[in-house]
Design a protein around this motif. Sequence first.
Motif, PDB file in Angstrom:
ATOM      1  N   ARG A  66      33.946  54.729  47.189  1.00 49.75           N
ATOM      2  CA  ARG A  66      35.153  54.529  46.036  1.00 49.75           C
ATOM      3  C   ARG A  66      35.316  52.867  46.757  1.00 49.75           C
ATOM      4  NH1 ARG A  66      38.500  59.311  48.217  1.00 49.75           N
ATOM      5  NH2 ARG A  66      40.165  58.129  46.297  1.00 49.75           N
ATOM      6  N   HIS A  67      35.572  52.578  47.485  1.00 50.83           N
ATOM      7  CA  HIS A  67      36.182  51.271  47.790  1.00 50.83           C
ATOM      8  C   HIS A  67      35.607  50.239  46.972  1.00 50.83           C
ATOM      9  CE1 HIS A  67      39.387  50.655  51.055  1.00 50.83           C
ATOM     10  NE2 HIS A  67      38.591  52.316  51.279  1.00 50.83           N
ATOM     11  N   LYS A  68      33.552  50.535  47.398  1.00 48.56           N
ATOM     12  CA  LYS A  68      32.561  49.451  46.363  1.00 48.56           C
ATOM     13  C   LYS A  68      33.055  49.193  45.103  1.00 48.56           C
ATOM     14  CE  LYS A  68      29.150  49.507  50.316  1.00 48.56           C
ATOM     15  NZ  LYS A  68      29.477  48.077  50.599  1.00 48.56           N
ATOM     16  N   VAL A  69      33.858  51.132  44.418  1.00 46.79           N
ATOM     17  CA  VAL A  69      33.482  50.545  42.989  1.00 46.79           C
ATOM     18  C   VAL A  69      34.998  50.194  42.535  1.00 46.79           C
ATOM     19  CG1 VAL A  69      33.828  52.303  41.196  1.00 46.79           C
ATOM     20  CG2 VAL A  69      32.797  53.224  43.079  1.00 46.79           C
ATOM     21  N   ALA A  70      35.921  49.997  43.326  1.00 48.31           N
ATOM     22  CA  ALA A  70      37.356  49.674  42.881  1.00 48.31           C
ATOM     23  C   ALA A  70      37.384  48.163  42.684  1.00 48.31           C
ATOM     24  CB  ALA A  70      38.275  50.286  44.206  1.00 48.31           C
ATOM     25  N   THR A  71      36.972  47.480  43.932  1.00 47.83           N
ATOM     26  CA  THR A  71      36.345  46.265  44.585  1.00 47.83           C
ATOM     27  C   THR A  71      35.938  45.527  43.336  1.00 47.83           C
ATOM     28  OG1 THR A  71      36.191  46.549  46.716  1.00 47.83           O
ATOM     29  CG2 THR A  71      34.796  44.017  45.311  1.00 47.83           C
ATOM     30  N   TYR A  72      34.891  46.372  43.045  1.00 47.57           N
ATOM     31  CA  TYR A  72      33.200  45.962  41.562  1.00 47.57           C
ATOM     32  C   TYR A  72      34.677  45.496  40.462  1.00 47.57           C
ATOM     33  CZ  TYR A  72      30.308  46.071  37.912  1.00 47.57           C
ATOM     34  OH  TYR A  72      29.333  46.256  36.512  1.00 47.57           O
ATOM     35  N   TYR A  73      35.262  46.883  40.439  1.00 45.43           N
ATOM     36  CA  TYR A  73      35.720  46.046  38.985  1.00 45.43           C
ATOM     37  C   TYR A  73      37.348  45.879  39.104  1.00 45.43           C
ATOM     38  CZ  TYR A  73      34.331  50.673  35.927  1.00 45.43           C
ATOM     39  OH  TYR A  73      33.842  51.431  35.568  1.00 45.43           O
ATOM     40  N   ASN A  74      37.627  45.528  40.460  1.00 49.04           N
ATOM     41  CA  ASN A  74      38.459  44.275  40.399  1.00 49.04           C
ATOM     42  C   ASN A  74      37.945  43.157  40.109  1.00 49.04           C
ATOM     43  OD1 ASN A  74      40.682  45.870  40.913  1.00 49.04           O
ATOM     44  ND2 ASN A  74      40.022  45.978  43.241  1.00 49.04           N
ATOM     45  N   GLU A  75      36.582  42.824  39.932  1.00 51.36           N
ATOM     46  CA  GLU A  75      36.009  41.428  40.114  1.00 51.36           C
ATOM     47  C   GLU A  75      35.873  41.461  39.011  1.00 51.36           C
ATOM     48  OE1 GLU A  75      33.246  41.318  42.966  1.00 51.36           O
ATOM     49  OE2 GLU A  75      34.154  41.318  45.066  1.00 51.36           O
ATOM     50  N   LEU A  76      35.570  42.587  37.939  1.00 49.13           N
ATOM     51  CA  LEU A  76      34.943  42.755  37.130  1.00 49.13           C
ATOM     52  C   LEU A  76      36.375  42.016  36.076  1.00 49.13           C
ATOM     53  CD1 LEU A  76      32.124  42.330  35.324  1.00 49.13           C
ATOM     54  CD2 LEU A  76      32.596  44.640  34.904  1.00 49.13           C
ATOM     55  N   TYR A  77      37.149  42.822  36.256  1.00 44.51           N
ATOM     56  CA  TYR A  77      37.889  43.325  34.920  1.00 44.51           C
ATOM     57  C   TYR A  77      39.826  42.724  35.390  1.00 44.51           C
ATOM     58  CZ  TYR A  77      35.037  45.959  32.338  1.00 44.51           C
ATOM     59  OH  TYR A  77      33.874  46.809  32.342  1.00 44.51           O
ATOM     60  N   ARG A  78      39.927  42.632  37.257  1.00 46.41           N
ATOM     61  CA  ARG A  78      40.757  42.062  37.194  1.00 46.41           C
ATOM     62  C   ARG A  78      41.193  40.582  37.962  1.00 46.41           C
ATOM     63  NH1 ARG A  78      44.335  45.455  35.007  1.00 46.41           N
ATOM     64  NH2 ARG A  78      46.173  44.976  36.919  1.00 46.41           N
ATOM     65  N   LYS A  79      40.513  39.757  38.133  1.00 48.09           N
ATOM     66  CA  LYS A  79      40.571  38.944  38.346  1.00 48.09           C
ATOM     67  C   LYS A  79      41.451  38.038  37.676  1.00 48.09           C
ATOM     68  CE  LYS A  79      36.108  37.029  39.655  1.00 48.09           C
ATOM     69  NZ  LYS A  79      34.651  35.942  39.117  1.00 48.09           N
ATOM     70  N   GLY A  80      42.421  37.888  38.972  1.00 50.00           N
ATOM     71  CA  GLY A  80      43.330  37.067  38.379  1.00 50.00           C
ATOM     72  C   GLY A  80      44.350  37.029  38.078  1.00 50.00           C
ATOM     73  N   LYS A  81      45.035  39.084  38.192  1.00 43.44           N
ATOM     74  CA  LYS A  81      45.721  39.970  37.562  1.00 43.44           C
ATOM     75  C   LYS A  81      46.802  40.055  39.385  1.00 43.44           C
ATOM     76  CE  LYS A  81      44.276  41.297  33.195  1.00 43.44           C
ATOM     77  NZ  LYS A  81      44.401  42.698  32.488  1.00 43.44           N
ATOM     78  N   GLU A  82      47.639  39.926  39.062  1.00 45.85           N
ATOM     79  CA  GLU A  82      48.428  41.157  40.184  1.00 45.85           C
ATOM     80  C   GLU A  82      48.230  42.552  41.122  1.00 45.85           C
ATOM     81  OE1 GLU A  82      53.144  40.820  41.579  1.00 45.85           O
ATOM     82  OE2 GLU A  82      52.990  39.351  40.185  1.00 45.85           O
TER      83      GLU A  82
END
Length: 175
Positions: A66-82
């Motif tokens: 689940r940590h790895k999935v969250a990291t992946y989504y953050n890199e893909l969709y949440r870059k530059g977001k708070e």
Amino acid sequence: AKTGVIYATSQAEKYGFTNDDPEWANMGQGAPEIGPLPGSPSRDFHMNIQEAELEYAPTAGTTEFRHKVATYYNELYRKGKESKYSYENVCVVPGGRAGLTRVMAALGQVQVGYFTPDYTAYQQALGLFMRITPSPLLHRNVDGALMSSEDFRFEAGGRGLGAMLLSNPSNPTGQ
């Protein structure tokens, strides 16, 4: 509306489709390639699994995964977001129907909208719980955007929707 791979497969079976007939191919979303591929290297279908690995996994998936999935989504969709996803925002399920069933089980008494035609499992999952009232919204043009935001507000408000199921390509942008 009768849509989706389940409906299409049942209709094809009336005309002779079987999974083992080389004259037919299941082009449905998610249909796995299960046989040998001509001209490709052979595949090893054997695996050794330690007995301890055969136990049930945690219901939401392992914390490490689940940590790895969250990291992946953050890199893909949440870059530059708070705001960022954490493992606590992730639940791993064995497929679409299992995930939808989990979502439906978490909802209280509510009218749930969904666009049709769309994922066949929506109708099935929405029919499992008596406290959920499904409300289909029709595509006017399945090749274009679903509807304008003004039309969506009108439809959702007029139907008293408390929740809406969306998936790609059936999302508010129509992309």
